[in-house]
Design an enzyme around this catalytic site. Structure first.
Site, PDB file in Angstrom:
ATOM      1  N   ASP A  38      27.708 -60.861  18.006  1.00 51.16           N
ATOM      2  CA  ASP A  38      27.719 -59.535  17.384  1.00 51.16           C
ATOM      3  C   ASP A  38      28.901 -58.715  17.882  1.00 51.16           C
ATOM      4  O   ASP A  38      29.468 -58.995  18.924  1.00 51.16           O
ATOM      5  CB  ASP A  38      26.434 -58.785  17.749  1.00 51.16           C
ATOM      6  CG  ASP A  38      25.464 -58.765  16.588  1.00 51.16           C
ATOM      7  OD1 ASP A  38      25.651 -59.544  15.649  1.00 51.16           O
ATOM      8  OD2 ASP A  38      24.523 -57.951  16.648  1.00 51.16           O
ATOM      9  N   LYS A  60      31.089 -56.331  12.735  1.00 54.23           N
ATOM     10  CA  LYS A  60      31.812 -55.633  11.683  1.00 54.23           C
ATOM     11  C   LYS A  60      32.930 -54.718  12.181  1.00 54.23           C
ATOM     12  O   LYS A  60      33.574 -54.046  11.408  1.00 54.23           O
ATOM     13  CB  LYS A  60      30.839 -54.806  10.838  1.00 54.23           C
ATOM     14  CG  LYS A  60      30.069 -53.763  11.617  1.00 54.23           C
ATOM     15  CD  LYS A  60      29.204 -52.945  10.656  1.00 54.23           C
ATOM     16  CE  LYS A  60      28.328 -51.959  11.396  1.00 54.23           C
ATOM     17  NZ  LYS A  60      27.205 -52.595  12.088  1.00 54.23           N
ATOM     18  N   MET A 172      23.238 -44.962  18.031  1.00 54.12           N
ATOM     19  CA  MET A 172      23.912 -44.796  16.736  1.00 54.12           C
ATOM     20  C   MET A 172      23.868 -43.346  16.260  1.00 54.12           C
ATOM     21  O   MET A 172      23.715 -43.067  15.075  1.00 54.12           O
ATOM     22  CB  MET A 172      23.267 -45.716  15.671  1.00 54.12           C
ATOM     23  CG  MET A 172      23.396 -47.190  16.011  1.00 54.12           C
ATOM     24  SD  MET A 172      22.339 -48.259  15.012  1.00 54.12           S
ATOM     25  CE  MET A 172      20.761 -48.068  15.829  1.00 54.12           C
TER      26      MET A 172
HETATM   27  N1  SAH Z   1      20.668 -53.904  21.017  1.00 54.95           N
HETATM   28  C1  SAH Z   1      21.559 -52.860  21.519  1.00 54.95           C
HETATM   29  C2  SAH Z   1      21.681 -51.689  20.562  1.00 54.95           C
HETATM   30  C3  SAH Z   1      22.293 -52.029  19.239  1.00 54.95           C
HETATM   31  S1  SAH Z   1      22.452 -50.655  18.180  1.00 54.95           S
HETATM   32  C4  SAH Z   1      21.052 -52.409  22.893  1.00 54.95           C
HETATM   33  O1  SAH Z   1      19.938 -52.747  23.269  1.00 54.95           O
HETATM   34  O2  SAH Z   1      21.782 -51.732  23.616  1.00 54.95           O
HETATM   35  C5  SAH Z   1      24.100 -50.148  18.509  1.00 54.95           C
HETATM   36  C6  SAH Z   1      24.117 -48.871  19.315  1.00 54.95           C
HETATM   37  O3  SAH Z   1      23.847 -49.154  20.670  1.00 54.95           O
HETATM   38  C7  SAH Z   1      25.449 -48.175  19.360  1.00 54.95           C
HETATM   39  O4  SAH Z   1      25.657 -47.384  18.204  1.00 54.95           O
HETATM   40  C8  SAH Z   1      25.302 -47.325  20.586  1.00 54.95           C
HETATM   41  O5  SAH Z   1      24.498 -46.200  20.320  1.00 54.95           O
HETATM   42  C9  SAH Z   1      24.518 -48.246  21.490  1.00 54.95           C
HETATM   43  N2  SAH Z   1      25.366 -48.997  22.423  1.00 54.95           N
HETATM   44  C10 SAH Z   1      25.461 -50.325  22.539  1.00 54.95           C
HETATM   45  N3  SAH Z   1      26.285 -50.663  23.549  1.00 54.95           N
HETATM   46  C11 SAH Z   1      26.722 -49.510  24.077  1.00 54.95           C
HETATM   47  C12 SAH Z   1      27.576 -49.178  25.162  1.00 54.95           C
HETATM   48  N4  SAH Z   1      28.162 -50.113  25.908  1.00 54.95           N
HETATM   49  N5  SAH Z   1      27.781 -47.863  25.439  1.00 54.95           N
HETATM   50  C13 SAH Z   1      27.190 -46.906  24.727  1.00 54.95           C
HETATM   51  N6  SAH Z   1      26.375 -47.165  23.689  1.00 54.95           N
HETATM   52  C14 SAH Z   1      26.139 -48.441  23.372  1.00 54.95           C
END
Ligand code: SAH
Length: 411
Positions: A38, A60, A172
């Site tokens: 991803d 994406k 998000m």
């Molecule tokens: N499965 C992921 C979330 C996926 S949705 C998890 O558990 O973290 C995608 C969102 O995750 C992004 O829009 C952001 O809000 C957050 N996100 C993922 N990685 C991040 C990071 N390193 N720093 C800040 N936000 C992050």
């Protein structure tokens, strides 16, 4: 199909820092014949994959369209039925806003057994980097993980969430932050409620903004913070505010830095025939809150001396292109990305050493004393970028070579 021979894993890669992956995740990754990745996954985690693994990017970002969910499942099934084991790598935890649940359902419906391996979700990891404990009992009885864009289930009920008085951790949420803040204020949440937005948490390029609710959305826009970021709203965010206040004396003022002289060297690693526009996008993405105007040199390996896109990018901005030999690059004191990650990405791991070498050359002294990485290797559209700064400070007060993420607050 021989179920015993093929395996499927749904793996959480954690928030970015490779060391935040679980042992179980790294072990499963090493066994996979095919790895579907991803966009939020740090490519450096591919160092744990087998060197022979087939790596497929289905994210994406970087201007490329994402692979539709049904195609991803179809690809996985295709590989599994052909007897290849498949690891599906997702950022954070696969079951927290990662559509992992949907993929599990689809695979199970096709009769496939899937091992789910948890990851550390960004909603906990990002606040933790600022010392924010999301359920600190002085402030909250719990935490709500909520999406900022109501795709699928419609808009979250912000008024109801405000009424819970629990910590809100929003995934998000950046694109609609103004509306979310407006809805919370309208629901009666105090305008003084501490808030934090943390971008690219646990990665070297991490940045954050802290502000009370009434100023929060504007402060985030002013700082240019974007996705991926976690938003924390609630009393617990005051832990970060307190920490920043304590640090304030020693902190570099970013506005001041931006207006200062050109101090940044940008190292670039790119494939053959990379486009000038892609290179520009990659550089701008890597800069974060540093100003483009601060760049004084672009640097890369001498093999790219005639790379048209790179030359065009440099001439467009009247930036000199400095070239280094493989030997110079190999001698630069930088932890290179693993060979496996490099092979999978198809780019040379030249950006960090080149950035450092160019920064050092700009003040005519040795690297160890006066060049430091400001932005570690980032990848964008297959182009790697790292940024170093020259500093002419005395050797004694040179910044650490690998600064901790929290020391990179360039707000
Ligand atoms: N499965 C992921 C979330 C996926 S949705 C998890 O558990 O973290 C995608 C969102 O995750 C992004 O829009 C952001 O809000 C957050 N996100 C993922 N990685 C991040 C990071 N390193 N720093 C800040 N936000 C992050």
């Amino acid at each position: 199909m021989h179920a015993a021979m093929t395996r499927a894993w749904l793996i959480g890669a954690g928030p970015g820092d490779v060391e935040l992956m679980t042992l179980k995740a790294t072990r499963a990754l090493a066994q996979a014949d095919v790895v579907l990745v991803d966009d939020l996954v740090n490519p450096d985690v591919l160092q744990f994959a087998s060197a022979n693994a087939q790596v497929v990017y289905v994210g994406k970002r970087g201007g490329h369209p994402s692979t539709p969910q049904a195609d991803i499942v179809a690809q996985m099934l295709g590989h599994l039925r052909a007897g290849r084991s498949v690891a599906r790598l997702k950022g954070g935890d696969p079951f927290v806003f990662g559509r992992g649940g949907e993929e599990l359902q689809a695979l199970q419906a096709a009769g496939i057994e899937v091992d789910v391996i948890n990851g550390i979700t960004a909603g906990i990891a990002a606040p933790a980097t600022l010392g924010i404990a999301v359920t600190h009992r002085d402030y909250a009885q719990g935490v709500v993980f909520v999406t900022g864009h109501g795709a699928g289930g419609g808009e979250p009920d912000w008024a109801a969430l405000a009424a819970t008085r629990m910590t809100l951790v929003i995934y998000m949420g950046m694109r609609r932050l103004g509306e979310i803040v407006g809805a919370l204020l309208a629901a009666g949440m105090s305008a003084d409620t501490p808030c934090a937005a943390i971008e690219s948490a646990t990665r070297p390029e991490q940045r954050h903004v802290l502000a009370p609710l009434r100023e929060f959305a504007e402060a985030v826009v002013r700082a240019g913070l974007g996705s991926p970021a976690i938003v924390v709203i609630g009393g617990v965010a005051s832990f970060a505010l307190a920490r920043d206040a304590a640090k304030r004396d020693g902190r570099v003022d970013h506005e001041q830095a931006a207006s200062a002289i050109k101090t940044l060297s940008v190292g670039i690693g790119c494939r053959l025939h990379s486009d000038a526009a892609d290179i520009e996008a990659a550089v701008r993405a890597a800069l974060g809150s540093n100003a483009f105007e601060q760049i004084h040199t672009i640097a890369t390996i001498d093999a790219k001396a005639n790379e048209a896109g790179l030359l065009e990018f440099c001439s467009r901005h009247q930036l000199p292109l400095q070239l280094f030999s493989r030997e110079q690059i190999a001698a630069a004191p930088v932890a290179s990305p693993s060979a496996a990650a490099r092979a999978h990405l198809g780019v040379d791991g030249v950006c960090e050493p080149c950035a450092l070498l160019a920064a050092a050359a700009s003040v005519c002294a040795t690297i160890a004393q006066n060049a430091r990485l400001v932005v570690h290797k980032t990848t964008h559209a297959g182009i790697t970028v790292a940024i170093a700064a020259a500093s002419d400070s005395a050797p004694g007060d040179v910044a650490p070579f690998h600064p901790a993420p929290q020391d990179q607050d360039l707000r």
